[in-house]
Design an enzyme around this catalytic site. Structure first.
Site, PDB file in Angstrom:
ATOM      1  CD  GLU A 113     -47.667  -7.708 -18.342  1.00 19.27           C
ATOM      2  OE1 GLU A 113     -47.620  -7.595 -19.183  1.00 19.27           O
ATOM      3  OE2 GLU A 113     -47.628  -6.540 -17.386  1.00 19.27           O
ATOM      4  CB  CYS A 127     -46.301  -9.664  -8.129  1.00 14.20           C
ATOM      5  SG  CYS A 127     -48.359 -10.145  -8.565  1.00 14.20           S
ATOM      6  CB  CYS A 134     -59.505 -14.416 -13.505  1.00 12.78           C
ATOM      7  SG  CYS A 134     -60.017 -14.460 -11.919  1.00 12.78           S
ATOM      8  CB  CYS A 138     -62.914  -8.892  -9.148  1.00  8.16           C
ATOM      9  SG  CYS A 138     -63.136 -10.664  -7.882  1.00  8.16           S
ATOM     10  CB  CYS A 141     -59.963  -7.172 -10.822  1.00 13.66           C
ATOM     11  SG  CYS A 141     -58.432  -8.093 -11.482  1.00 13.66           S
ATOM     12  N   GLY A 189     -54.988 -14.508 -12.610  1.00 14.28           N
ATOM     13  CA  GLY A 189     -56.026 -15.599 -12.556  1.00 14.28           C
ATOM     14  C   GLY A 189     -56.192 -16.293 -11.046  1.00 14.28           C
ATOM     15  CD  GLU A 190     -59.590 -17.930  -7.104  1.00 15.97           C
ATOM     16  OE1 GLU A 190     -59.719 -16.223  -6.170  1.00 15.97           O
ATOM     17  OE2 GLU A 190     -58.070 -17.963  -6.083  1.00 15.97           O
ATOM     18  CB  SER A 221     -53.828 -13.659  -3.245  1.00 14.76           C
ATOM     19  OG  SER A 221     -54.530 -12.421  -3.343  1.00 14.76           O
ATOM     20  CB  SER A 243     -59.343 -10.730  -3.142  1.00 13.78           C
ATOM     21  OG  SER A 243     -58.102 -10.584  -2.989  1.00 13.78           O
ATOM     22  CG  LEU A 244     -62.605  -9.304   3.131  1.00 14.56           C
ATOM     23  CD1 LEU A 244     -63.586  -9.952   3.241  1.00 14.56           C
ATOM     24  CD2 LEU A 244     -63.123  -8.600   4.929  1.00 14.56           C
ATOM     25  CG  HIS A 245     -61.699  -6.323  -2.256  1.00 15.41           C
ATOM     26  ND1 HIS A 245     -60.841  -6.040  -2.147  1.00 15.41           N
ATOM     27  CD2 HIS A 245     -61.533  -7.731  -3.174  1.00 15.41           C
ATOM     28  CE1 HIS A 245     -59.096  -6.847  -2.452  1.00 15.41           C
ATOM     29  NE2 HIS A 245     -59.884  -7.307  -3.785  1.00 15.41           N
ATOM     30  CG  ASN A 320     -53.571   0.490  -9.309  1.00 14.95           C
ATOM     31  OD1 ASN A 320     -52.611   1.357  -8.449  1.00 14.95           O
ATOM     32  ND2 ASN A 320     -53.085  -0.707  -8.685  1.00 14.95           N
ATOM     33  CB  CYS A 363     -53.298  -4.376  -8.173  1.00 11.51           C
ATOM     34  SG  CYS A 363     -51.860  -5.346  -6.659  1.00 11.51           S
TER      35      CYS A 363
HETATM   36  N1  SAH Z   1     -57.000 -13.868  -8.256  1.00 11.07           N
HETATM   37  C1  SAH Z   1     -56.694 -13.785  -6.375  1.00 11.07           C
HETATM   38  C2  SAH Z   1     -55.338 -13.208  -6.845  1.00 11.07           C
HETATM   39  C3  SAH Z   1     -54.703 -11.924  -7.801  1.00 11.07           C
HETATM   40  S1  SAH Z   1     -55.132 -10.588  -7.419  1.00 11.07           S
HETATM   41  C4  SAH Z   1     -57.051 -12.578  -5.539  1.00 11.07           C
HETATM   42  O1  SAH Z   1     -58.423 -12.127  -6.606  1.00 11.07           O
HETATM   43  O2  SAH Z   1     -56.921 -12.851  -4.466  1.00 11.07           O
HETATM   44  C5  SAH Z   1     -54.773  -9.632  -6.862  1.00 11.07           C
HETATM   45  C6  SAH Z   1     -55.170  -8.009  -6.165  1.00 11.07           C
HETATM   46  O3  SAH Z   1     -55.380  -7.105  -7.093  1.00 11.07           O
HETATM   47  C7  SAH Z   1     -56.030  -8.924  -5.179  1.00 11.07           C
HETATM   48  O4  SAH Z   1     -56.495  -8.736  -4.213  1.00 11.07           O
HETATM   49  C8  SAH Z   1     -57.172  -8.285  -5.639  1.00 11.07           C
HETATM   50  O5  SAH Z   1     -58.386  -7.625  -5.293  1.00 11.07           O
HETATM   51  C9  SAH Z   1     -56.048  -6.593  -6.755  1.00 11.07           C
HETATM   52  N2  SAH Z   1     -57.184  -6.085  -7.804  1.00 11.07           N
HETATM   53  C10 SAH Z   1     -57.590  -6.369  -8.969  1.00 11.07           C
HETATM   54  N3  SAH Z   1     -57.975  -5.333  -9.703  1.00 11.07           N
HETATM   55  C11 SAH Z   1     -57.211  -4.497  -8.985  1.00 11.07           C
HETATM   56  C12 SAH Z   1     -57.166  -3.047  -9.203  1.00 11.07           C
HETATM   57  N4  SAH Z   1     -57.514  -2.528 -10.296  1.00 11.07           N
HETATM   58  N5  SAH Z   1     -56.783  -2.295  -8.421  1.00 11.07           N
HETATM   59  C13 SAH Z   1     -56.353  -2.283  -7.444  1.00 11.07           C
HETATM   60  N6  SAH Z   1     -56.315  -3.808  -6.478  1.00 11.07           N
HETATM   61  C14 SAH Z   1     -56.979  -4.584  -7.808  1.00 11.07           C
HETATM   62 FE1  SF4 Z   2     -59.896 -12.557 -10.835  1.00 13.96          FE
HETATM   63 FE2  SF4 Z   2     -58.504 -11.747  -8.530  1.00 13.96          FE
HETATM   64 FE3  SF4 Z   2     -59.384 -10.413 -10.812  1.00 13.96          FE
HETATM   65 FE4  SF4 Z   2     -61.474 -11.406  -9.310  1.00 13.96          FE
HETATM   66  S1  SF4 Z   2     -59.623 -10.206  -8.481  1.00 13.96           S
HETATM   67  S2  SF4 Z   2     -61.042 -11.328 -11.455  1.00 13.96           S
HETATM   68  S3  SF4 Z   2     -60.257 -13.516  -8.769  1.00 13.96           S
HETATM   69  S4  SF4 Z   2     -57.824 -11.917 -10.908  1.00 13.96           S
END
Ligand code: SAH
Ligand code: SF4
Length: 388
Positions: A113, A127, A134, A138, A141, A189-190, A221, A243-245, A320, A363
């Site tokens: 997508e 995007c 992936c 995480c 995600c 994906g990463e 990212s 993506s620190l979190h 989300n 996201c």
């Molecule tokens: N894999 C890479 C890029 C794709 S994710 C990465 O992790 O950086 C893009 C962003 O969306 C990342 O910061 C990820 O942490 C965030 N994300 C993933 N799932 C999410 C969710 N359910 N709600 C909000 N942000 C989310």
């Molecule tokens: Fe993969 Fe990024 Fe989702 Fe982590 S946040 S599972 S690295 S897509």
């Protein structure tokens, strides 16, 4: 009962060689392909490659017949040897807020997508995905719950931009006032696990005689693949988003399991060394707001401390939710209080308003949801078709 097999078709399909697509080639590879398979004399390779390049990447053509500055016989030869076909758009949705989402089939079973998010004025960000699924898990995600299908090729990454520009009617590349003004590698994906293809796609997308989106407007990212960060900077000069979190290893390990391999101290050191960082070229830190997990004032203060000295922006992403997740999104007032602490410390910290939620384009909602919807639509259709 006798069964008739149409052997002519059965045999033709797997044997028919697929013409190579020129979309993902670098300029040098394009010139070589034109000589090897396109019948272009070596001494004309560079010039022809420049012409073809402009047609593909500046004008967006998919038909060699439209390359009017190339002789007719040569065009026919190219059309025989190569293809410029776009991948199939399986589904297109437009949200109430203008967000557009395409489900694109690259090959059977390989679907991604791509989401266009309009910004203020005419501008907007695309995007893009770098992998199908992936390998990282995480915990917040949805993409992370899907196994990796495979890396996308450079052509498949560029194709996402082409499909969006087809739909936005943005060929040839406008000089200014573009609707597709920025690209973010924040889809599925990463990207750093597919760096070669990502870097090649960025070279193509940023080329001045093509799609011409400047590297300053392309953001990659990553969840923090430390050993690849330097290479990303050197190869692409793209803007960096992390993506620190979380601000301590114990919590970050729970949210981003990759942290066990590359803990926060190593990640921060690699970020500080990212080529070209300055106040004009800041790192974006993404921070998903999870209720009761990482959203306290103490967390905000720890974040300020951790980022000291790094030219940074902080992007607060309201979580989300997806079916089956244990996390909840922080309340709006909690997010605002968190942002206020960052603002007082001098950081721009926009709260990313969820976009396109009505079409599941926000996201972490990508692909899986639409797959599920299509599956449930299929089930319904099957149920309706069942004789009562
Ligand atoms: N894999 C890479 C890029 C794709 S994710 C990465 O992790 O950086 C893009 C962003 O969306 C990342 O910061 C990820 O942490 C965030 N994300 C993933 N799932 C999410 C969710 N359910 N709600 C909000 N942000 C989310
Ligand atoms: Fe993969 Fe990024 Fe989702 Fe982590 S946040 S599972 S690295 S897509």
């Amino acid at each position: 009962m006798g069964v008739t097999l149409d052997l002519s078709r059965a045999a033709a399909a797997p044997l028919a060689p697929k013409a190579p697509n020129l979309t993902g080639l670098s300029r040098r590879e394009l010139a070589a392909a034109l000589v090897d398979a396109g019948g272009v004399p070596a001494e004309k390779a560079k010039m022809r490659a420049s012409q073809v390049w402009r047609w593909i990447h500046h004008y967006g053509v998919t038909d060699f017949e439209r390359m009017t500055d190339i002789a007719k016989e040569q065009r026919a030869r190219l059309a025989e040897a190569f293809t410029l076909a776009r991948p199939e758009v399986v589904e297109r949705q437009v949200s109430k807020d203008g967000t557009r989402k395409w489900l694109i089939r690259m090959a059977p079973g390989v679907e991604v997508e791509t989401v266009y998010i309009p910004d203020v004025g005419r501008a907007g960000a695309l995007c893009v995905s770098s992998q199908v699924g992936c390998t990282l898990n995480c915990t917040f995600c949805h993409t992370g719950t899907q196994p990796l299908v495979r890396n996308l090729t450079a052509a498949e990454i560029v194709a996402q931009v082409q499909v969006a520009r087809d739909d936005l009617g943005e060929w040839p590349s406008p000089k200014e006032d573009r609707r597709l003004s920025n690209i973010v590698f924040m889809g599925m994906g990463e990207p750093l696990y597919n760096l070669d293809s990502v870097a090649q796609a960025i070279d193509i997308i940023a080329d001045h005689e093509g799609i011409a989106i400047s590297r300053r407007r392309i953001t990659v990212s990553t969840s923090g693949v430390v050993p690849q960060l330097g290479e990303l900077g050197e190869k692409t000069q793209a803007m960096l988003a992390i993506s620190l979190h979380a601000t301590n290893d114990a919590l970050r390990e729970k949210l981003v399991p990759l942290n066990r391999k590359y803990p926060i101290a190593e990640l921060m050191a690699a970020i500080r060394a990212y080529p070209g960082l300055s106040n004009a070229k800041r790192v974006t830190f993404e921070y998903v707001m999870l209720k009761g997990v990482n959203d306290s004032p103490a967390d905000a203060k720890a974040l300020v401390k951790l980022l000291a000295g790094i030219p940074a922006k902080i992007n607060l992403i309201p979580f989300n939710p997806w079916p089956g997740t244990e996390y909840e999104c922080s309340s709006w007032s909690t997010i605002e209080a968190f942002a206020a602490i960052l603002n007082r410390a001098g950081y721009a910290s926009p709260i990313r308003t969820p976009r396109g939620r009505d079409i599941l384009a926000a996201c972490g909602q990508l692909k899986s949801e639409s797959e599920k919807l299509r599956a449930s639509a299929r089930r319904k259709a099957a149920a309706n078709a069942d004789p009562a």
